[in-house]
Design a protein around this motif. Structure first.
Motif, short mmCIF file in Angstrom:
data_model
loop_
_atom_site.label_atom_id
_atom_site.label_comp_id
_atom_site.label_asym_id
_atom_site.label_seq_id
_atom_site.Cartn_x
_atom_site.Cartn_y
_atom_site.Cartn_z
N GLY A 273 29.99 29.79 48.36
CA GLY A 273 29.77 31.22 48.16
C GLY A 273 30.49 32.08 49.17
N ARG A 274 30.61 31.61 50.40
CA ARG A 274 31.29 32.43 51.40
C ARG A 274 32.76 32.59 51.07
NH1 ARG A 274 30.47 28.28 56.45
NH2 ARG A 274 32.45 27.18 56.40
N ALA A 275 33.36 31.59 50.44
CA ALA A 275 34.77 31.71 50.05
C ALA A 275 34.93 32.72 48.92
CB ALA A 275 35.31 30.35 49.62
N LEU A 276 34.00 32.71 47.95
CA LEU A 276 34.08 33.67 46.86
C LEU A 276 33.84 35.09 47.37
CD1 LEU A 276 34.42 34.08 43.81
CD2 LEU A 276 31.95 33.83 43.58
N ALA A 277 32.88 35.24 48.30
CA ALA A 277 32.63 36.57 48.87
C ALA A 277 33.84 37.08 49.64
CB ALA A 277 31.40 36.52 49.78
N ALA A 278 34.52 36.19 50.36
CA ALA A 278 35.71 36.59 51.13
C ALA A 278 36.88 36.91 50.22
CB ALA A 278 36.09 35.49 52.10
N ALA A 279 36.88 36.35 49.00
CA ALA A 279 37.99 36.61 48.08
C ALA A 279 38.04 38.06 47.63
CB ALA A 279 37.88 35.69 46.86
N LEU A 280 36.91 38.75 47.62
CA LEU A 280 36.89 40.14 47.17
C LEU A 280 37.73 41.04 48.07
CD1 LEU A 280 33.11 40.45 46.15
CD2 LEU A 280 35.10 40.00 44.68
N PRO A 281 37.50 41.10 49.39
CA PRO A 281 38.38 41.91 50.23
C PRO A 281 39.81 41.37 50.29
CG PRO A 281 36.86 40.65 51.59
CD PRO A 281 36.40 40.50 50.18
N ALA A 282 39.97 40.06 50.12
CA ALA A 282 41.31 39.48 50.15
C ALA A 282 42.16 40.00 48.99
CB ALA A 282 41.24 37.96 50.12
N VAL A 283 41.60 39.96 47.79
CA VAL A 283 42.33 40.45 46.61
C VAL A 283 42.58 41.95 46.73
CG1 VAL A 283 42.18 40.82 44.13
CG2 VAL A 283 41.48 38.62 45.11
N LEU A 284 41.59 42.69 47.21
CA LEU A 284 41.75 44.13 47.37
C LEU A 284 42.88 44.45 48.35
CD1 LEU A 284 40.68 46.97 46.74
CD2 LEU A 284 39.08 46.71 48.66
N LEU A 285 42.95 43.71 49.44
CA LEU A 285 44.01 43.94 50.42
C LEU A 285 45.38 43.63 49.84
CD1 LEU A 285 44.73 44.69 53.32
CD2 LEU A 285 44.34 42.31 53.98
N LEU A 286 45.48 42.55 49.07
CA LEU A 286 46.76 42.20 48.45
C LEU A 286 47.21 43.30 47.48
CD1 LEU A 286 46.21 38.40 47.68
CD2 LEU A 286 47.76 39.37 49.38
N ILE B 40 46.10 33.52 53.99
CA ILE B 40 44.67 33.30 53.75
C ILE B 40 44.20 34.14 52.56
CG2 ILE B 40 43.99 35.06 55.45
CD1 ILE B 40 42.14 31.80 54.45
N CYS B 41 44.78 35.33 52.38
CA CYS B 41 44.39 36.16 51.23
C CYS B 41 44.75 35.47 49.92
CB CYS B 41 45.05 37.53 51.31
SG CYS B 41 44.29 38.64 52.53
N TRP B 42 45.95 34.91 49.84
CA TRP B 42 46.34 34.23 48.61
C TRP B 42 45.55 32.95 48.40
CZ3 TRP B 42 48.48 35.98 44.47
CH2 TRP B 42 49.34 37.08 44.52
N ALA B 43 45.24 32.24 49.49
CA ALA B 43 44.42 31.02 49.37
C ALA B 43 43.05 31.35 48.81
CB ALA B 43 44.30 30.34 50.73
N LEU B 44 42.47 32.45 49.27
CA LEU B 44 41.16 32.87 48.74
C LEU B 44 41.28 33.35 47.30
CD1 LEU B 44 39.93 34.81 51.90
CD2 LEU B 44 38.85 32.77 50.95
N ALA B 45 42.37 34.06 46.99
CA ALA B 45 42.55 34.59 45.64
C ALA B 45 42.69 33.48 44.60
CB ALA B 45 43.77 35.51 45.61
N VAL B 46 43.47 32.44 44.92
CA VAL B 46 43.67 31.38 43.94
C VAL B 46 42.43 30.51 43.80
CG1 VAL B 46 46.17 31.31 44.34
CG2 VAL B 46 44.69 29.77 45.63
N SER B 47 41.55 30.54 44.81
CA SER B 47 40.32 29.75 44.73
C SER B 47 39.23 30.44 43.93
CB SER B 47 39.78 29.47 46.14
OG SER B 47 40.74 28.81 46.94
N ALA B 48 39.27 31.76 43.88
CA ALA B 48 38.17 32.53 43.28
C ALA B 48 37.86 32.14 41.84
CB ALA B 48 38.48 34.02 43.38
N PRO B 49 38.85 32.00 40.94
CA PRO B 49 38.51 31.65 39.56
C PRO B 49 37.79 30.30 39.43
CG PRO B 49 40.77 32.47 39.70
CD PRO B 49 40.30 32.25 41.10
#
Length: 303
Positions: A54-67, A194-203
């Protein structure tokens, strides 16, 4: 093809790039040092699977927004393999394995065991990232690893515990994720990696995490605070500094700074979370700090 030489990578102690790499690496380690204690808090009311994923999915939100806001470019060529393996190692693998470990061992125990991470990172850097640490470097790295193994055996009564198996898996996956992400960060940049790593993991994570969250009672404020730190600090902002430090200062060399993390985590566990910390924990933690001092000047070549 000319072989790599150590002379080509020798940098004087006053050279700004090396010290800049150490400084960014230390900043990342300071953020990571609270990861295990915060995990211990989070798993009191949330399942290990929900905390770890869950912490990875939660972190993906600001990561995608920043990208999106910065219109950042997508990874290219070999950068994709670094991003994907970083996602497998430090977005999914390390958080999940270390969270499972925290259900049976203390955070101070796990912190010193994770002193194996620099050795794992250096091994993946030598295998995949073109770095060639010298014999002296490996001697110091193995000495640090040996200290950690001895400590783990002493704390386990002469035998490894179940949590140690999860920690060992976390060390392998974490070392891979650190080295692969740093390899991509050389050209992609640390924060983009790290932003892209989180983004590709989110789905992949969205389905199981949302299902578990729907079947979990709303936790208390302390648990939610710990989870927020794991998502925004350990899983997101800490890697901005960590990947930059590894990319500009050398993966194997700057990775040794993480030998400081056990001491910082043990100190945090004692001061803020009231964990009983045996005196020998501090002895071993100080010993691994001495390893950094001894191995700091060991040469690392790059192909």
């Amino acid at each position: 093809m000319r072989s790599a030489t150590y002379a080509s990578s020798t940098i004087s102690p006053a050279d700004p790039p090396r010290w800049e790499g150490y400084a960014y690496g230390l900043l990342g380690v300071l953020v990571f040092s609270l990861t295990l204690p915060m995990t211990r808090v989070a798993v009191t009311e949330m399942s290990p699977l929900l905390v770890g994923l869950g912490r990875a999915l939660a972190a993906a939100l600001p990561a995608v927004l920043l990208l999106v806001l910065t219109r950042s470019r997508a990874p290219r060529g070999a950068e994709w393999s670094g991003v994907i393996l970083a996602a497998a190692g430090i977005v999914v693998g390390w958080p999940l394995a270390s969270t499972l470990a925290m259900t049976s061992v203390s955070s101070s125990h796990g912190a010193v065991f994770n002193g194996l991470l620099p050795l794992s990172t250096a091994a993946f850097a030598a295998w995949r990232s073109g770095e060639r640490p010298s014999r002296g470097f490996w001697v110091w790295a193995l000495l640090g690893a040996a200290l950690v193994v001895v400590y783990a055996l002493r704390q386990g009564g002469g035998a490894f515990q179940l949590g140690d198996g999860w920690l060992l898996l976390a060390v392998v996956l974490g070392g891979m994720g650190y080295a692969e992400g740093a390899r991509a960060a050389r050209t992609l940049g640390g924060w983009r990696t790290i932003c892209w790593a989180l983004a590709v993991s989110a789905p992949v994570l969205a389905g199981p995490v949302l299902w578990m969250a729907a079947h979990t009672p709303v936790p208390g404020a302390a648990t939610l605070g710990a989870f927020a730190y794991l998502a925004l600090g350990s899983m997101f902002l800490g890697f901005f500094a960590w990947y930059r430090g590894l990319a500009i200062g050398g993966i194997a060399r700057v990775g040794q700074v993480q030998l400081l993390q056990p001491f910082l985590t043990v100190l945090a566990a004692a001061l803020f979370f009231g964990e009983a910390v045996p005196a020998e924990t501090f002895v071993f933690a100080v010993a691994v700090i001495a390893v950094i001092a001894g191995g700091r000047r060991a040469l690392v070549a790059r192909r």
